[in-house]
Design a protein around this motif. Structure first.
Motif, PDB file in Angstrom:
ATOM      1  N   GLY A  44       0.814  -1.208   0.000  1.00  0.00           N
ATOM      2  CA  GLY A  44       0.000   0.000   0.000  1.00  0.00           C
ATOM      3  C   GLY A  44       0.849   1.260   0.000  1.00  0.00           C
ATOM      4  O   GLY A  44       0.548   2.229  -0.706  1.00  0.00           O
ATOM      5  N   GLN A  45       1.934   1.255   0.766  1.00  0.00           N
ATOM      6  CA  GLN A  45       2.834   2.402   0.788  1.00  0.00           C
ATOM      7  C   GLN A  45       3.565   2.545  -0.543  1.00  0.00           C
ATOM      8  O   GLN A  45       3.794   3.651  -1.016  1.00  0.00           O
ATOM      9  CB  GLN A  45       3.827   2.301   1.941  1.00  0.00           C
ATOM     10  CG  GLN A  45       3.216   2.628   3.282  1.00  0.00           C
ATOM     11  CD  GLN A  45       2.589   3.997   3.315  1.00  0.00           C
ATOM     12  OE1 GLN A  45       1.370   4.131   3.229  1.00  0.00           O
ATOM     13  NE2 GLN A  45       3.386   5.025   3.425  1.00  0.00           N
ATOM     14  N   TYR A  48       1.135   4.138  -2.810  1.00  0.00           N
ATOM     15  CA  TYR A  48       1.006   5.546  -2.404  1.00  0.00           C
ATOM     16  C   TYR A  48       2.140   6.386  -2.992  1.00  0.00           C
ATOM     17  O   TYR A  48       1.907   7.413  -3.621  1.00  0.00           O
ATOM     18  CB  TYR A  48       1.001   5.642  -0.874  1.00  0.00           C
ATOM     19  CG  TYR A  48       1.034   7.046  -0.332  1.00  0.00           C
ATOM     20  CD1 TYR A  48      -0.143   7.756  -0.131  1.00  0.00           C
ATOM     21  CD2 TYR A  48       2.244   7.654  -0.001  1.00  0.00           C
ATOM     22  CE1 TYR A  48      -0.117   9.048   0.377  1.00  0.00           C
ATOM     23  CE2 TYR A  48       2.284   8.946   0.501  1.00  0.00           C
ATOM     24  CZ  TYR A  48       1.110   9.633   0.689  1.00  0.00           C
ATOM     25  OH  TYR A  48       1.132  10.917   1.189  1.00  0.00           O
ATOM     26  N   TRP A  49       3.389   5.950  -2.778  1.00  0.00           N
ATOM     27  CA  TRP A  49       4.531   6.726  -3.251  1.00  0.00           C
ATOM     28  C   TRP A  49       4.664   6.696  -4.767  1.00  0.00           C
ATOM     29  O   TRP A  49       5.100   7.663  -5.378  1.00  0.00           O
ATOM     30  CB  TRP A  49       5.818   6.271  -2.563  1.00  0.00           C
ATOM     31  CG  TRP A  49       5.844   6.744  -1.145  1.00  0.00           C
ATOM     32  CD1 TRP A  49       5.783   5.985  -0.015  1.00  0.00           C
ATOM     33  CD2 TRP A  49       5.900   8.104  -0.700  1.00  0.00           C
ATOM     34  NE1 TRP A  49       5.781   6.781   1.105  1.00  0.00           N
ATOM     35  CE2 TRP A  49       5.858   8.089   0.712  1.00  0.00           C
ATOM     36  CE3 TRP A  49       5.971   9.321  -1.348  1.00  0.00           C
ATOM     37  CZ2 TRP A  49       5.897   9.254   1.469  1.00  0.00           C
ATOM     38  CZ3 TRP A  49       6.014  10.485  -0.591  1.00  0.00           C
ATOM     39  CH2 TRP A  49       5.977  10.434   0.806  1.00  0.00           C
ATOM     40  N   LYS A  51       2.208   6.662  -6.921  1.00  0.00           N
ATOM     41  CA  LYS A  51       1.240   7.621  -7.460  1.00  0.00           C
ATOM     42  C   LYS A  51       1.736   9.062  -7.310  1.00  0.00           C
ATOM     43  O   LYS A  51       1.406   9.920  -8.107  1.00  0.00           O
ATOM     44  CB  LYS A  51      -0.105   7.473  -6.755  1.00  0.00           C
ATOM     45  CG  LYS A  51      -0.866   6.247  -7.177  1.00  0.00           C
ATOM     46  CD  LYS A  51      -2.197   6.171  -6.459  1.00  0.00           C
ATOM     47  CE  LYS A  51      -2.999   4.976  -6.912  1.00  0.00           C
ATOM     48  NZ  LYS A  51      -4.295   4.890  -6.216  1.00  0.00           N
ATOM     49  N   ARG A  52       2.524   9.308  -6.284  1.00  0.00           N
ATOM     50  CA  ARG A  52       3.024  10.658  -6.039  1.00  0.00           C
ATOM     51  C   ARG A  52       4.354  10.922  -6.744  1.00  0.00           C
ATOM     52  O   ARG A  52       4.927  11.983  -6.596  1.00  0.00           O
ATOM     53  CB  ARG A  52       3.152  10.903  -4.541  1.00  0.00           C
ATOM     54  CG  ARG A  52       1.795  11.263  -3.979  1.00  0.00           C
ATOM     55  CD  ARG A  52       1.571  10.724  -2.594  1.00  0.00           C
ATOM     56  NE  ARG A  52       0.196  10.949  -2.184  1.00  0.00           N
ATOM     57  CZ  ARG A  52      -0.826  10.154  -2.514  1.00  0.00           C
ATOM     58  NH1 ARG A  52      -0.642   9.115  -3.271  1.00  0.00           N
ATOM     59  NH2 ARG A  52      -2.045  10.407  -2.088  1.00  0.00           N
TER      60      ARG A  52
END
Length: 94
Positions: A44-45, A48-49, A51-52
């Motif tokens: 999940g992390q 998250y990263w 996508k950013r």
């Protein structure tokens, strides 16, 4: 320590919340992919990263120490998770 607004007594829940200022979202579906709750948190992390990091094509770098600080997952477990999820340390598929 914070004080409960109605009783003027210390509010232990607010103090507990204030000391944990960084939260991680957990996606239950990631457990099926990663094989464990720790793996799901790690995956999940990574999502998250990724996508950013769009200006870099979704690629990002985090050291094992940074992953440990961010997720609480120890280095040995990170290695096992990377093998299961094919998340690489070097930018190449694991």
């Amino acid at each position: 320590m914070s004080v409960h607004p109605r009783s003027q007594e210390p509010d232990p829940w607010k103090a507990e919340y204030e000391c944990h200022d960084r939260f991680i979202a957990f996606n239950r579906a990631h457990v099926m992919i990663a094989g464990s709750v720790s793996g799901a948190v790690f995956l999940g992390q990574a999502v998250y990263w990724s996508k950013r990091s769009q200006p870099r094509g979704g690629w990002f770098f985090k050291s094992q120490a940074e992953w440990m600080d961010e997720t609480g997952i120890k280095e040995e477990e990170q290695v096992a998770i990377r093998k299961l999820t094919h998340i690489s340390r070097t930018g190449a598929p694991a």
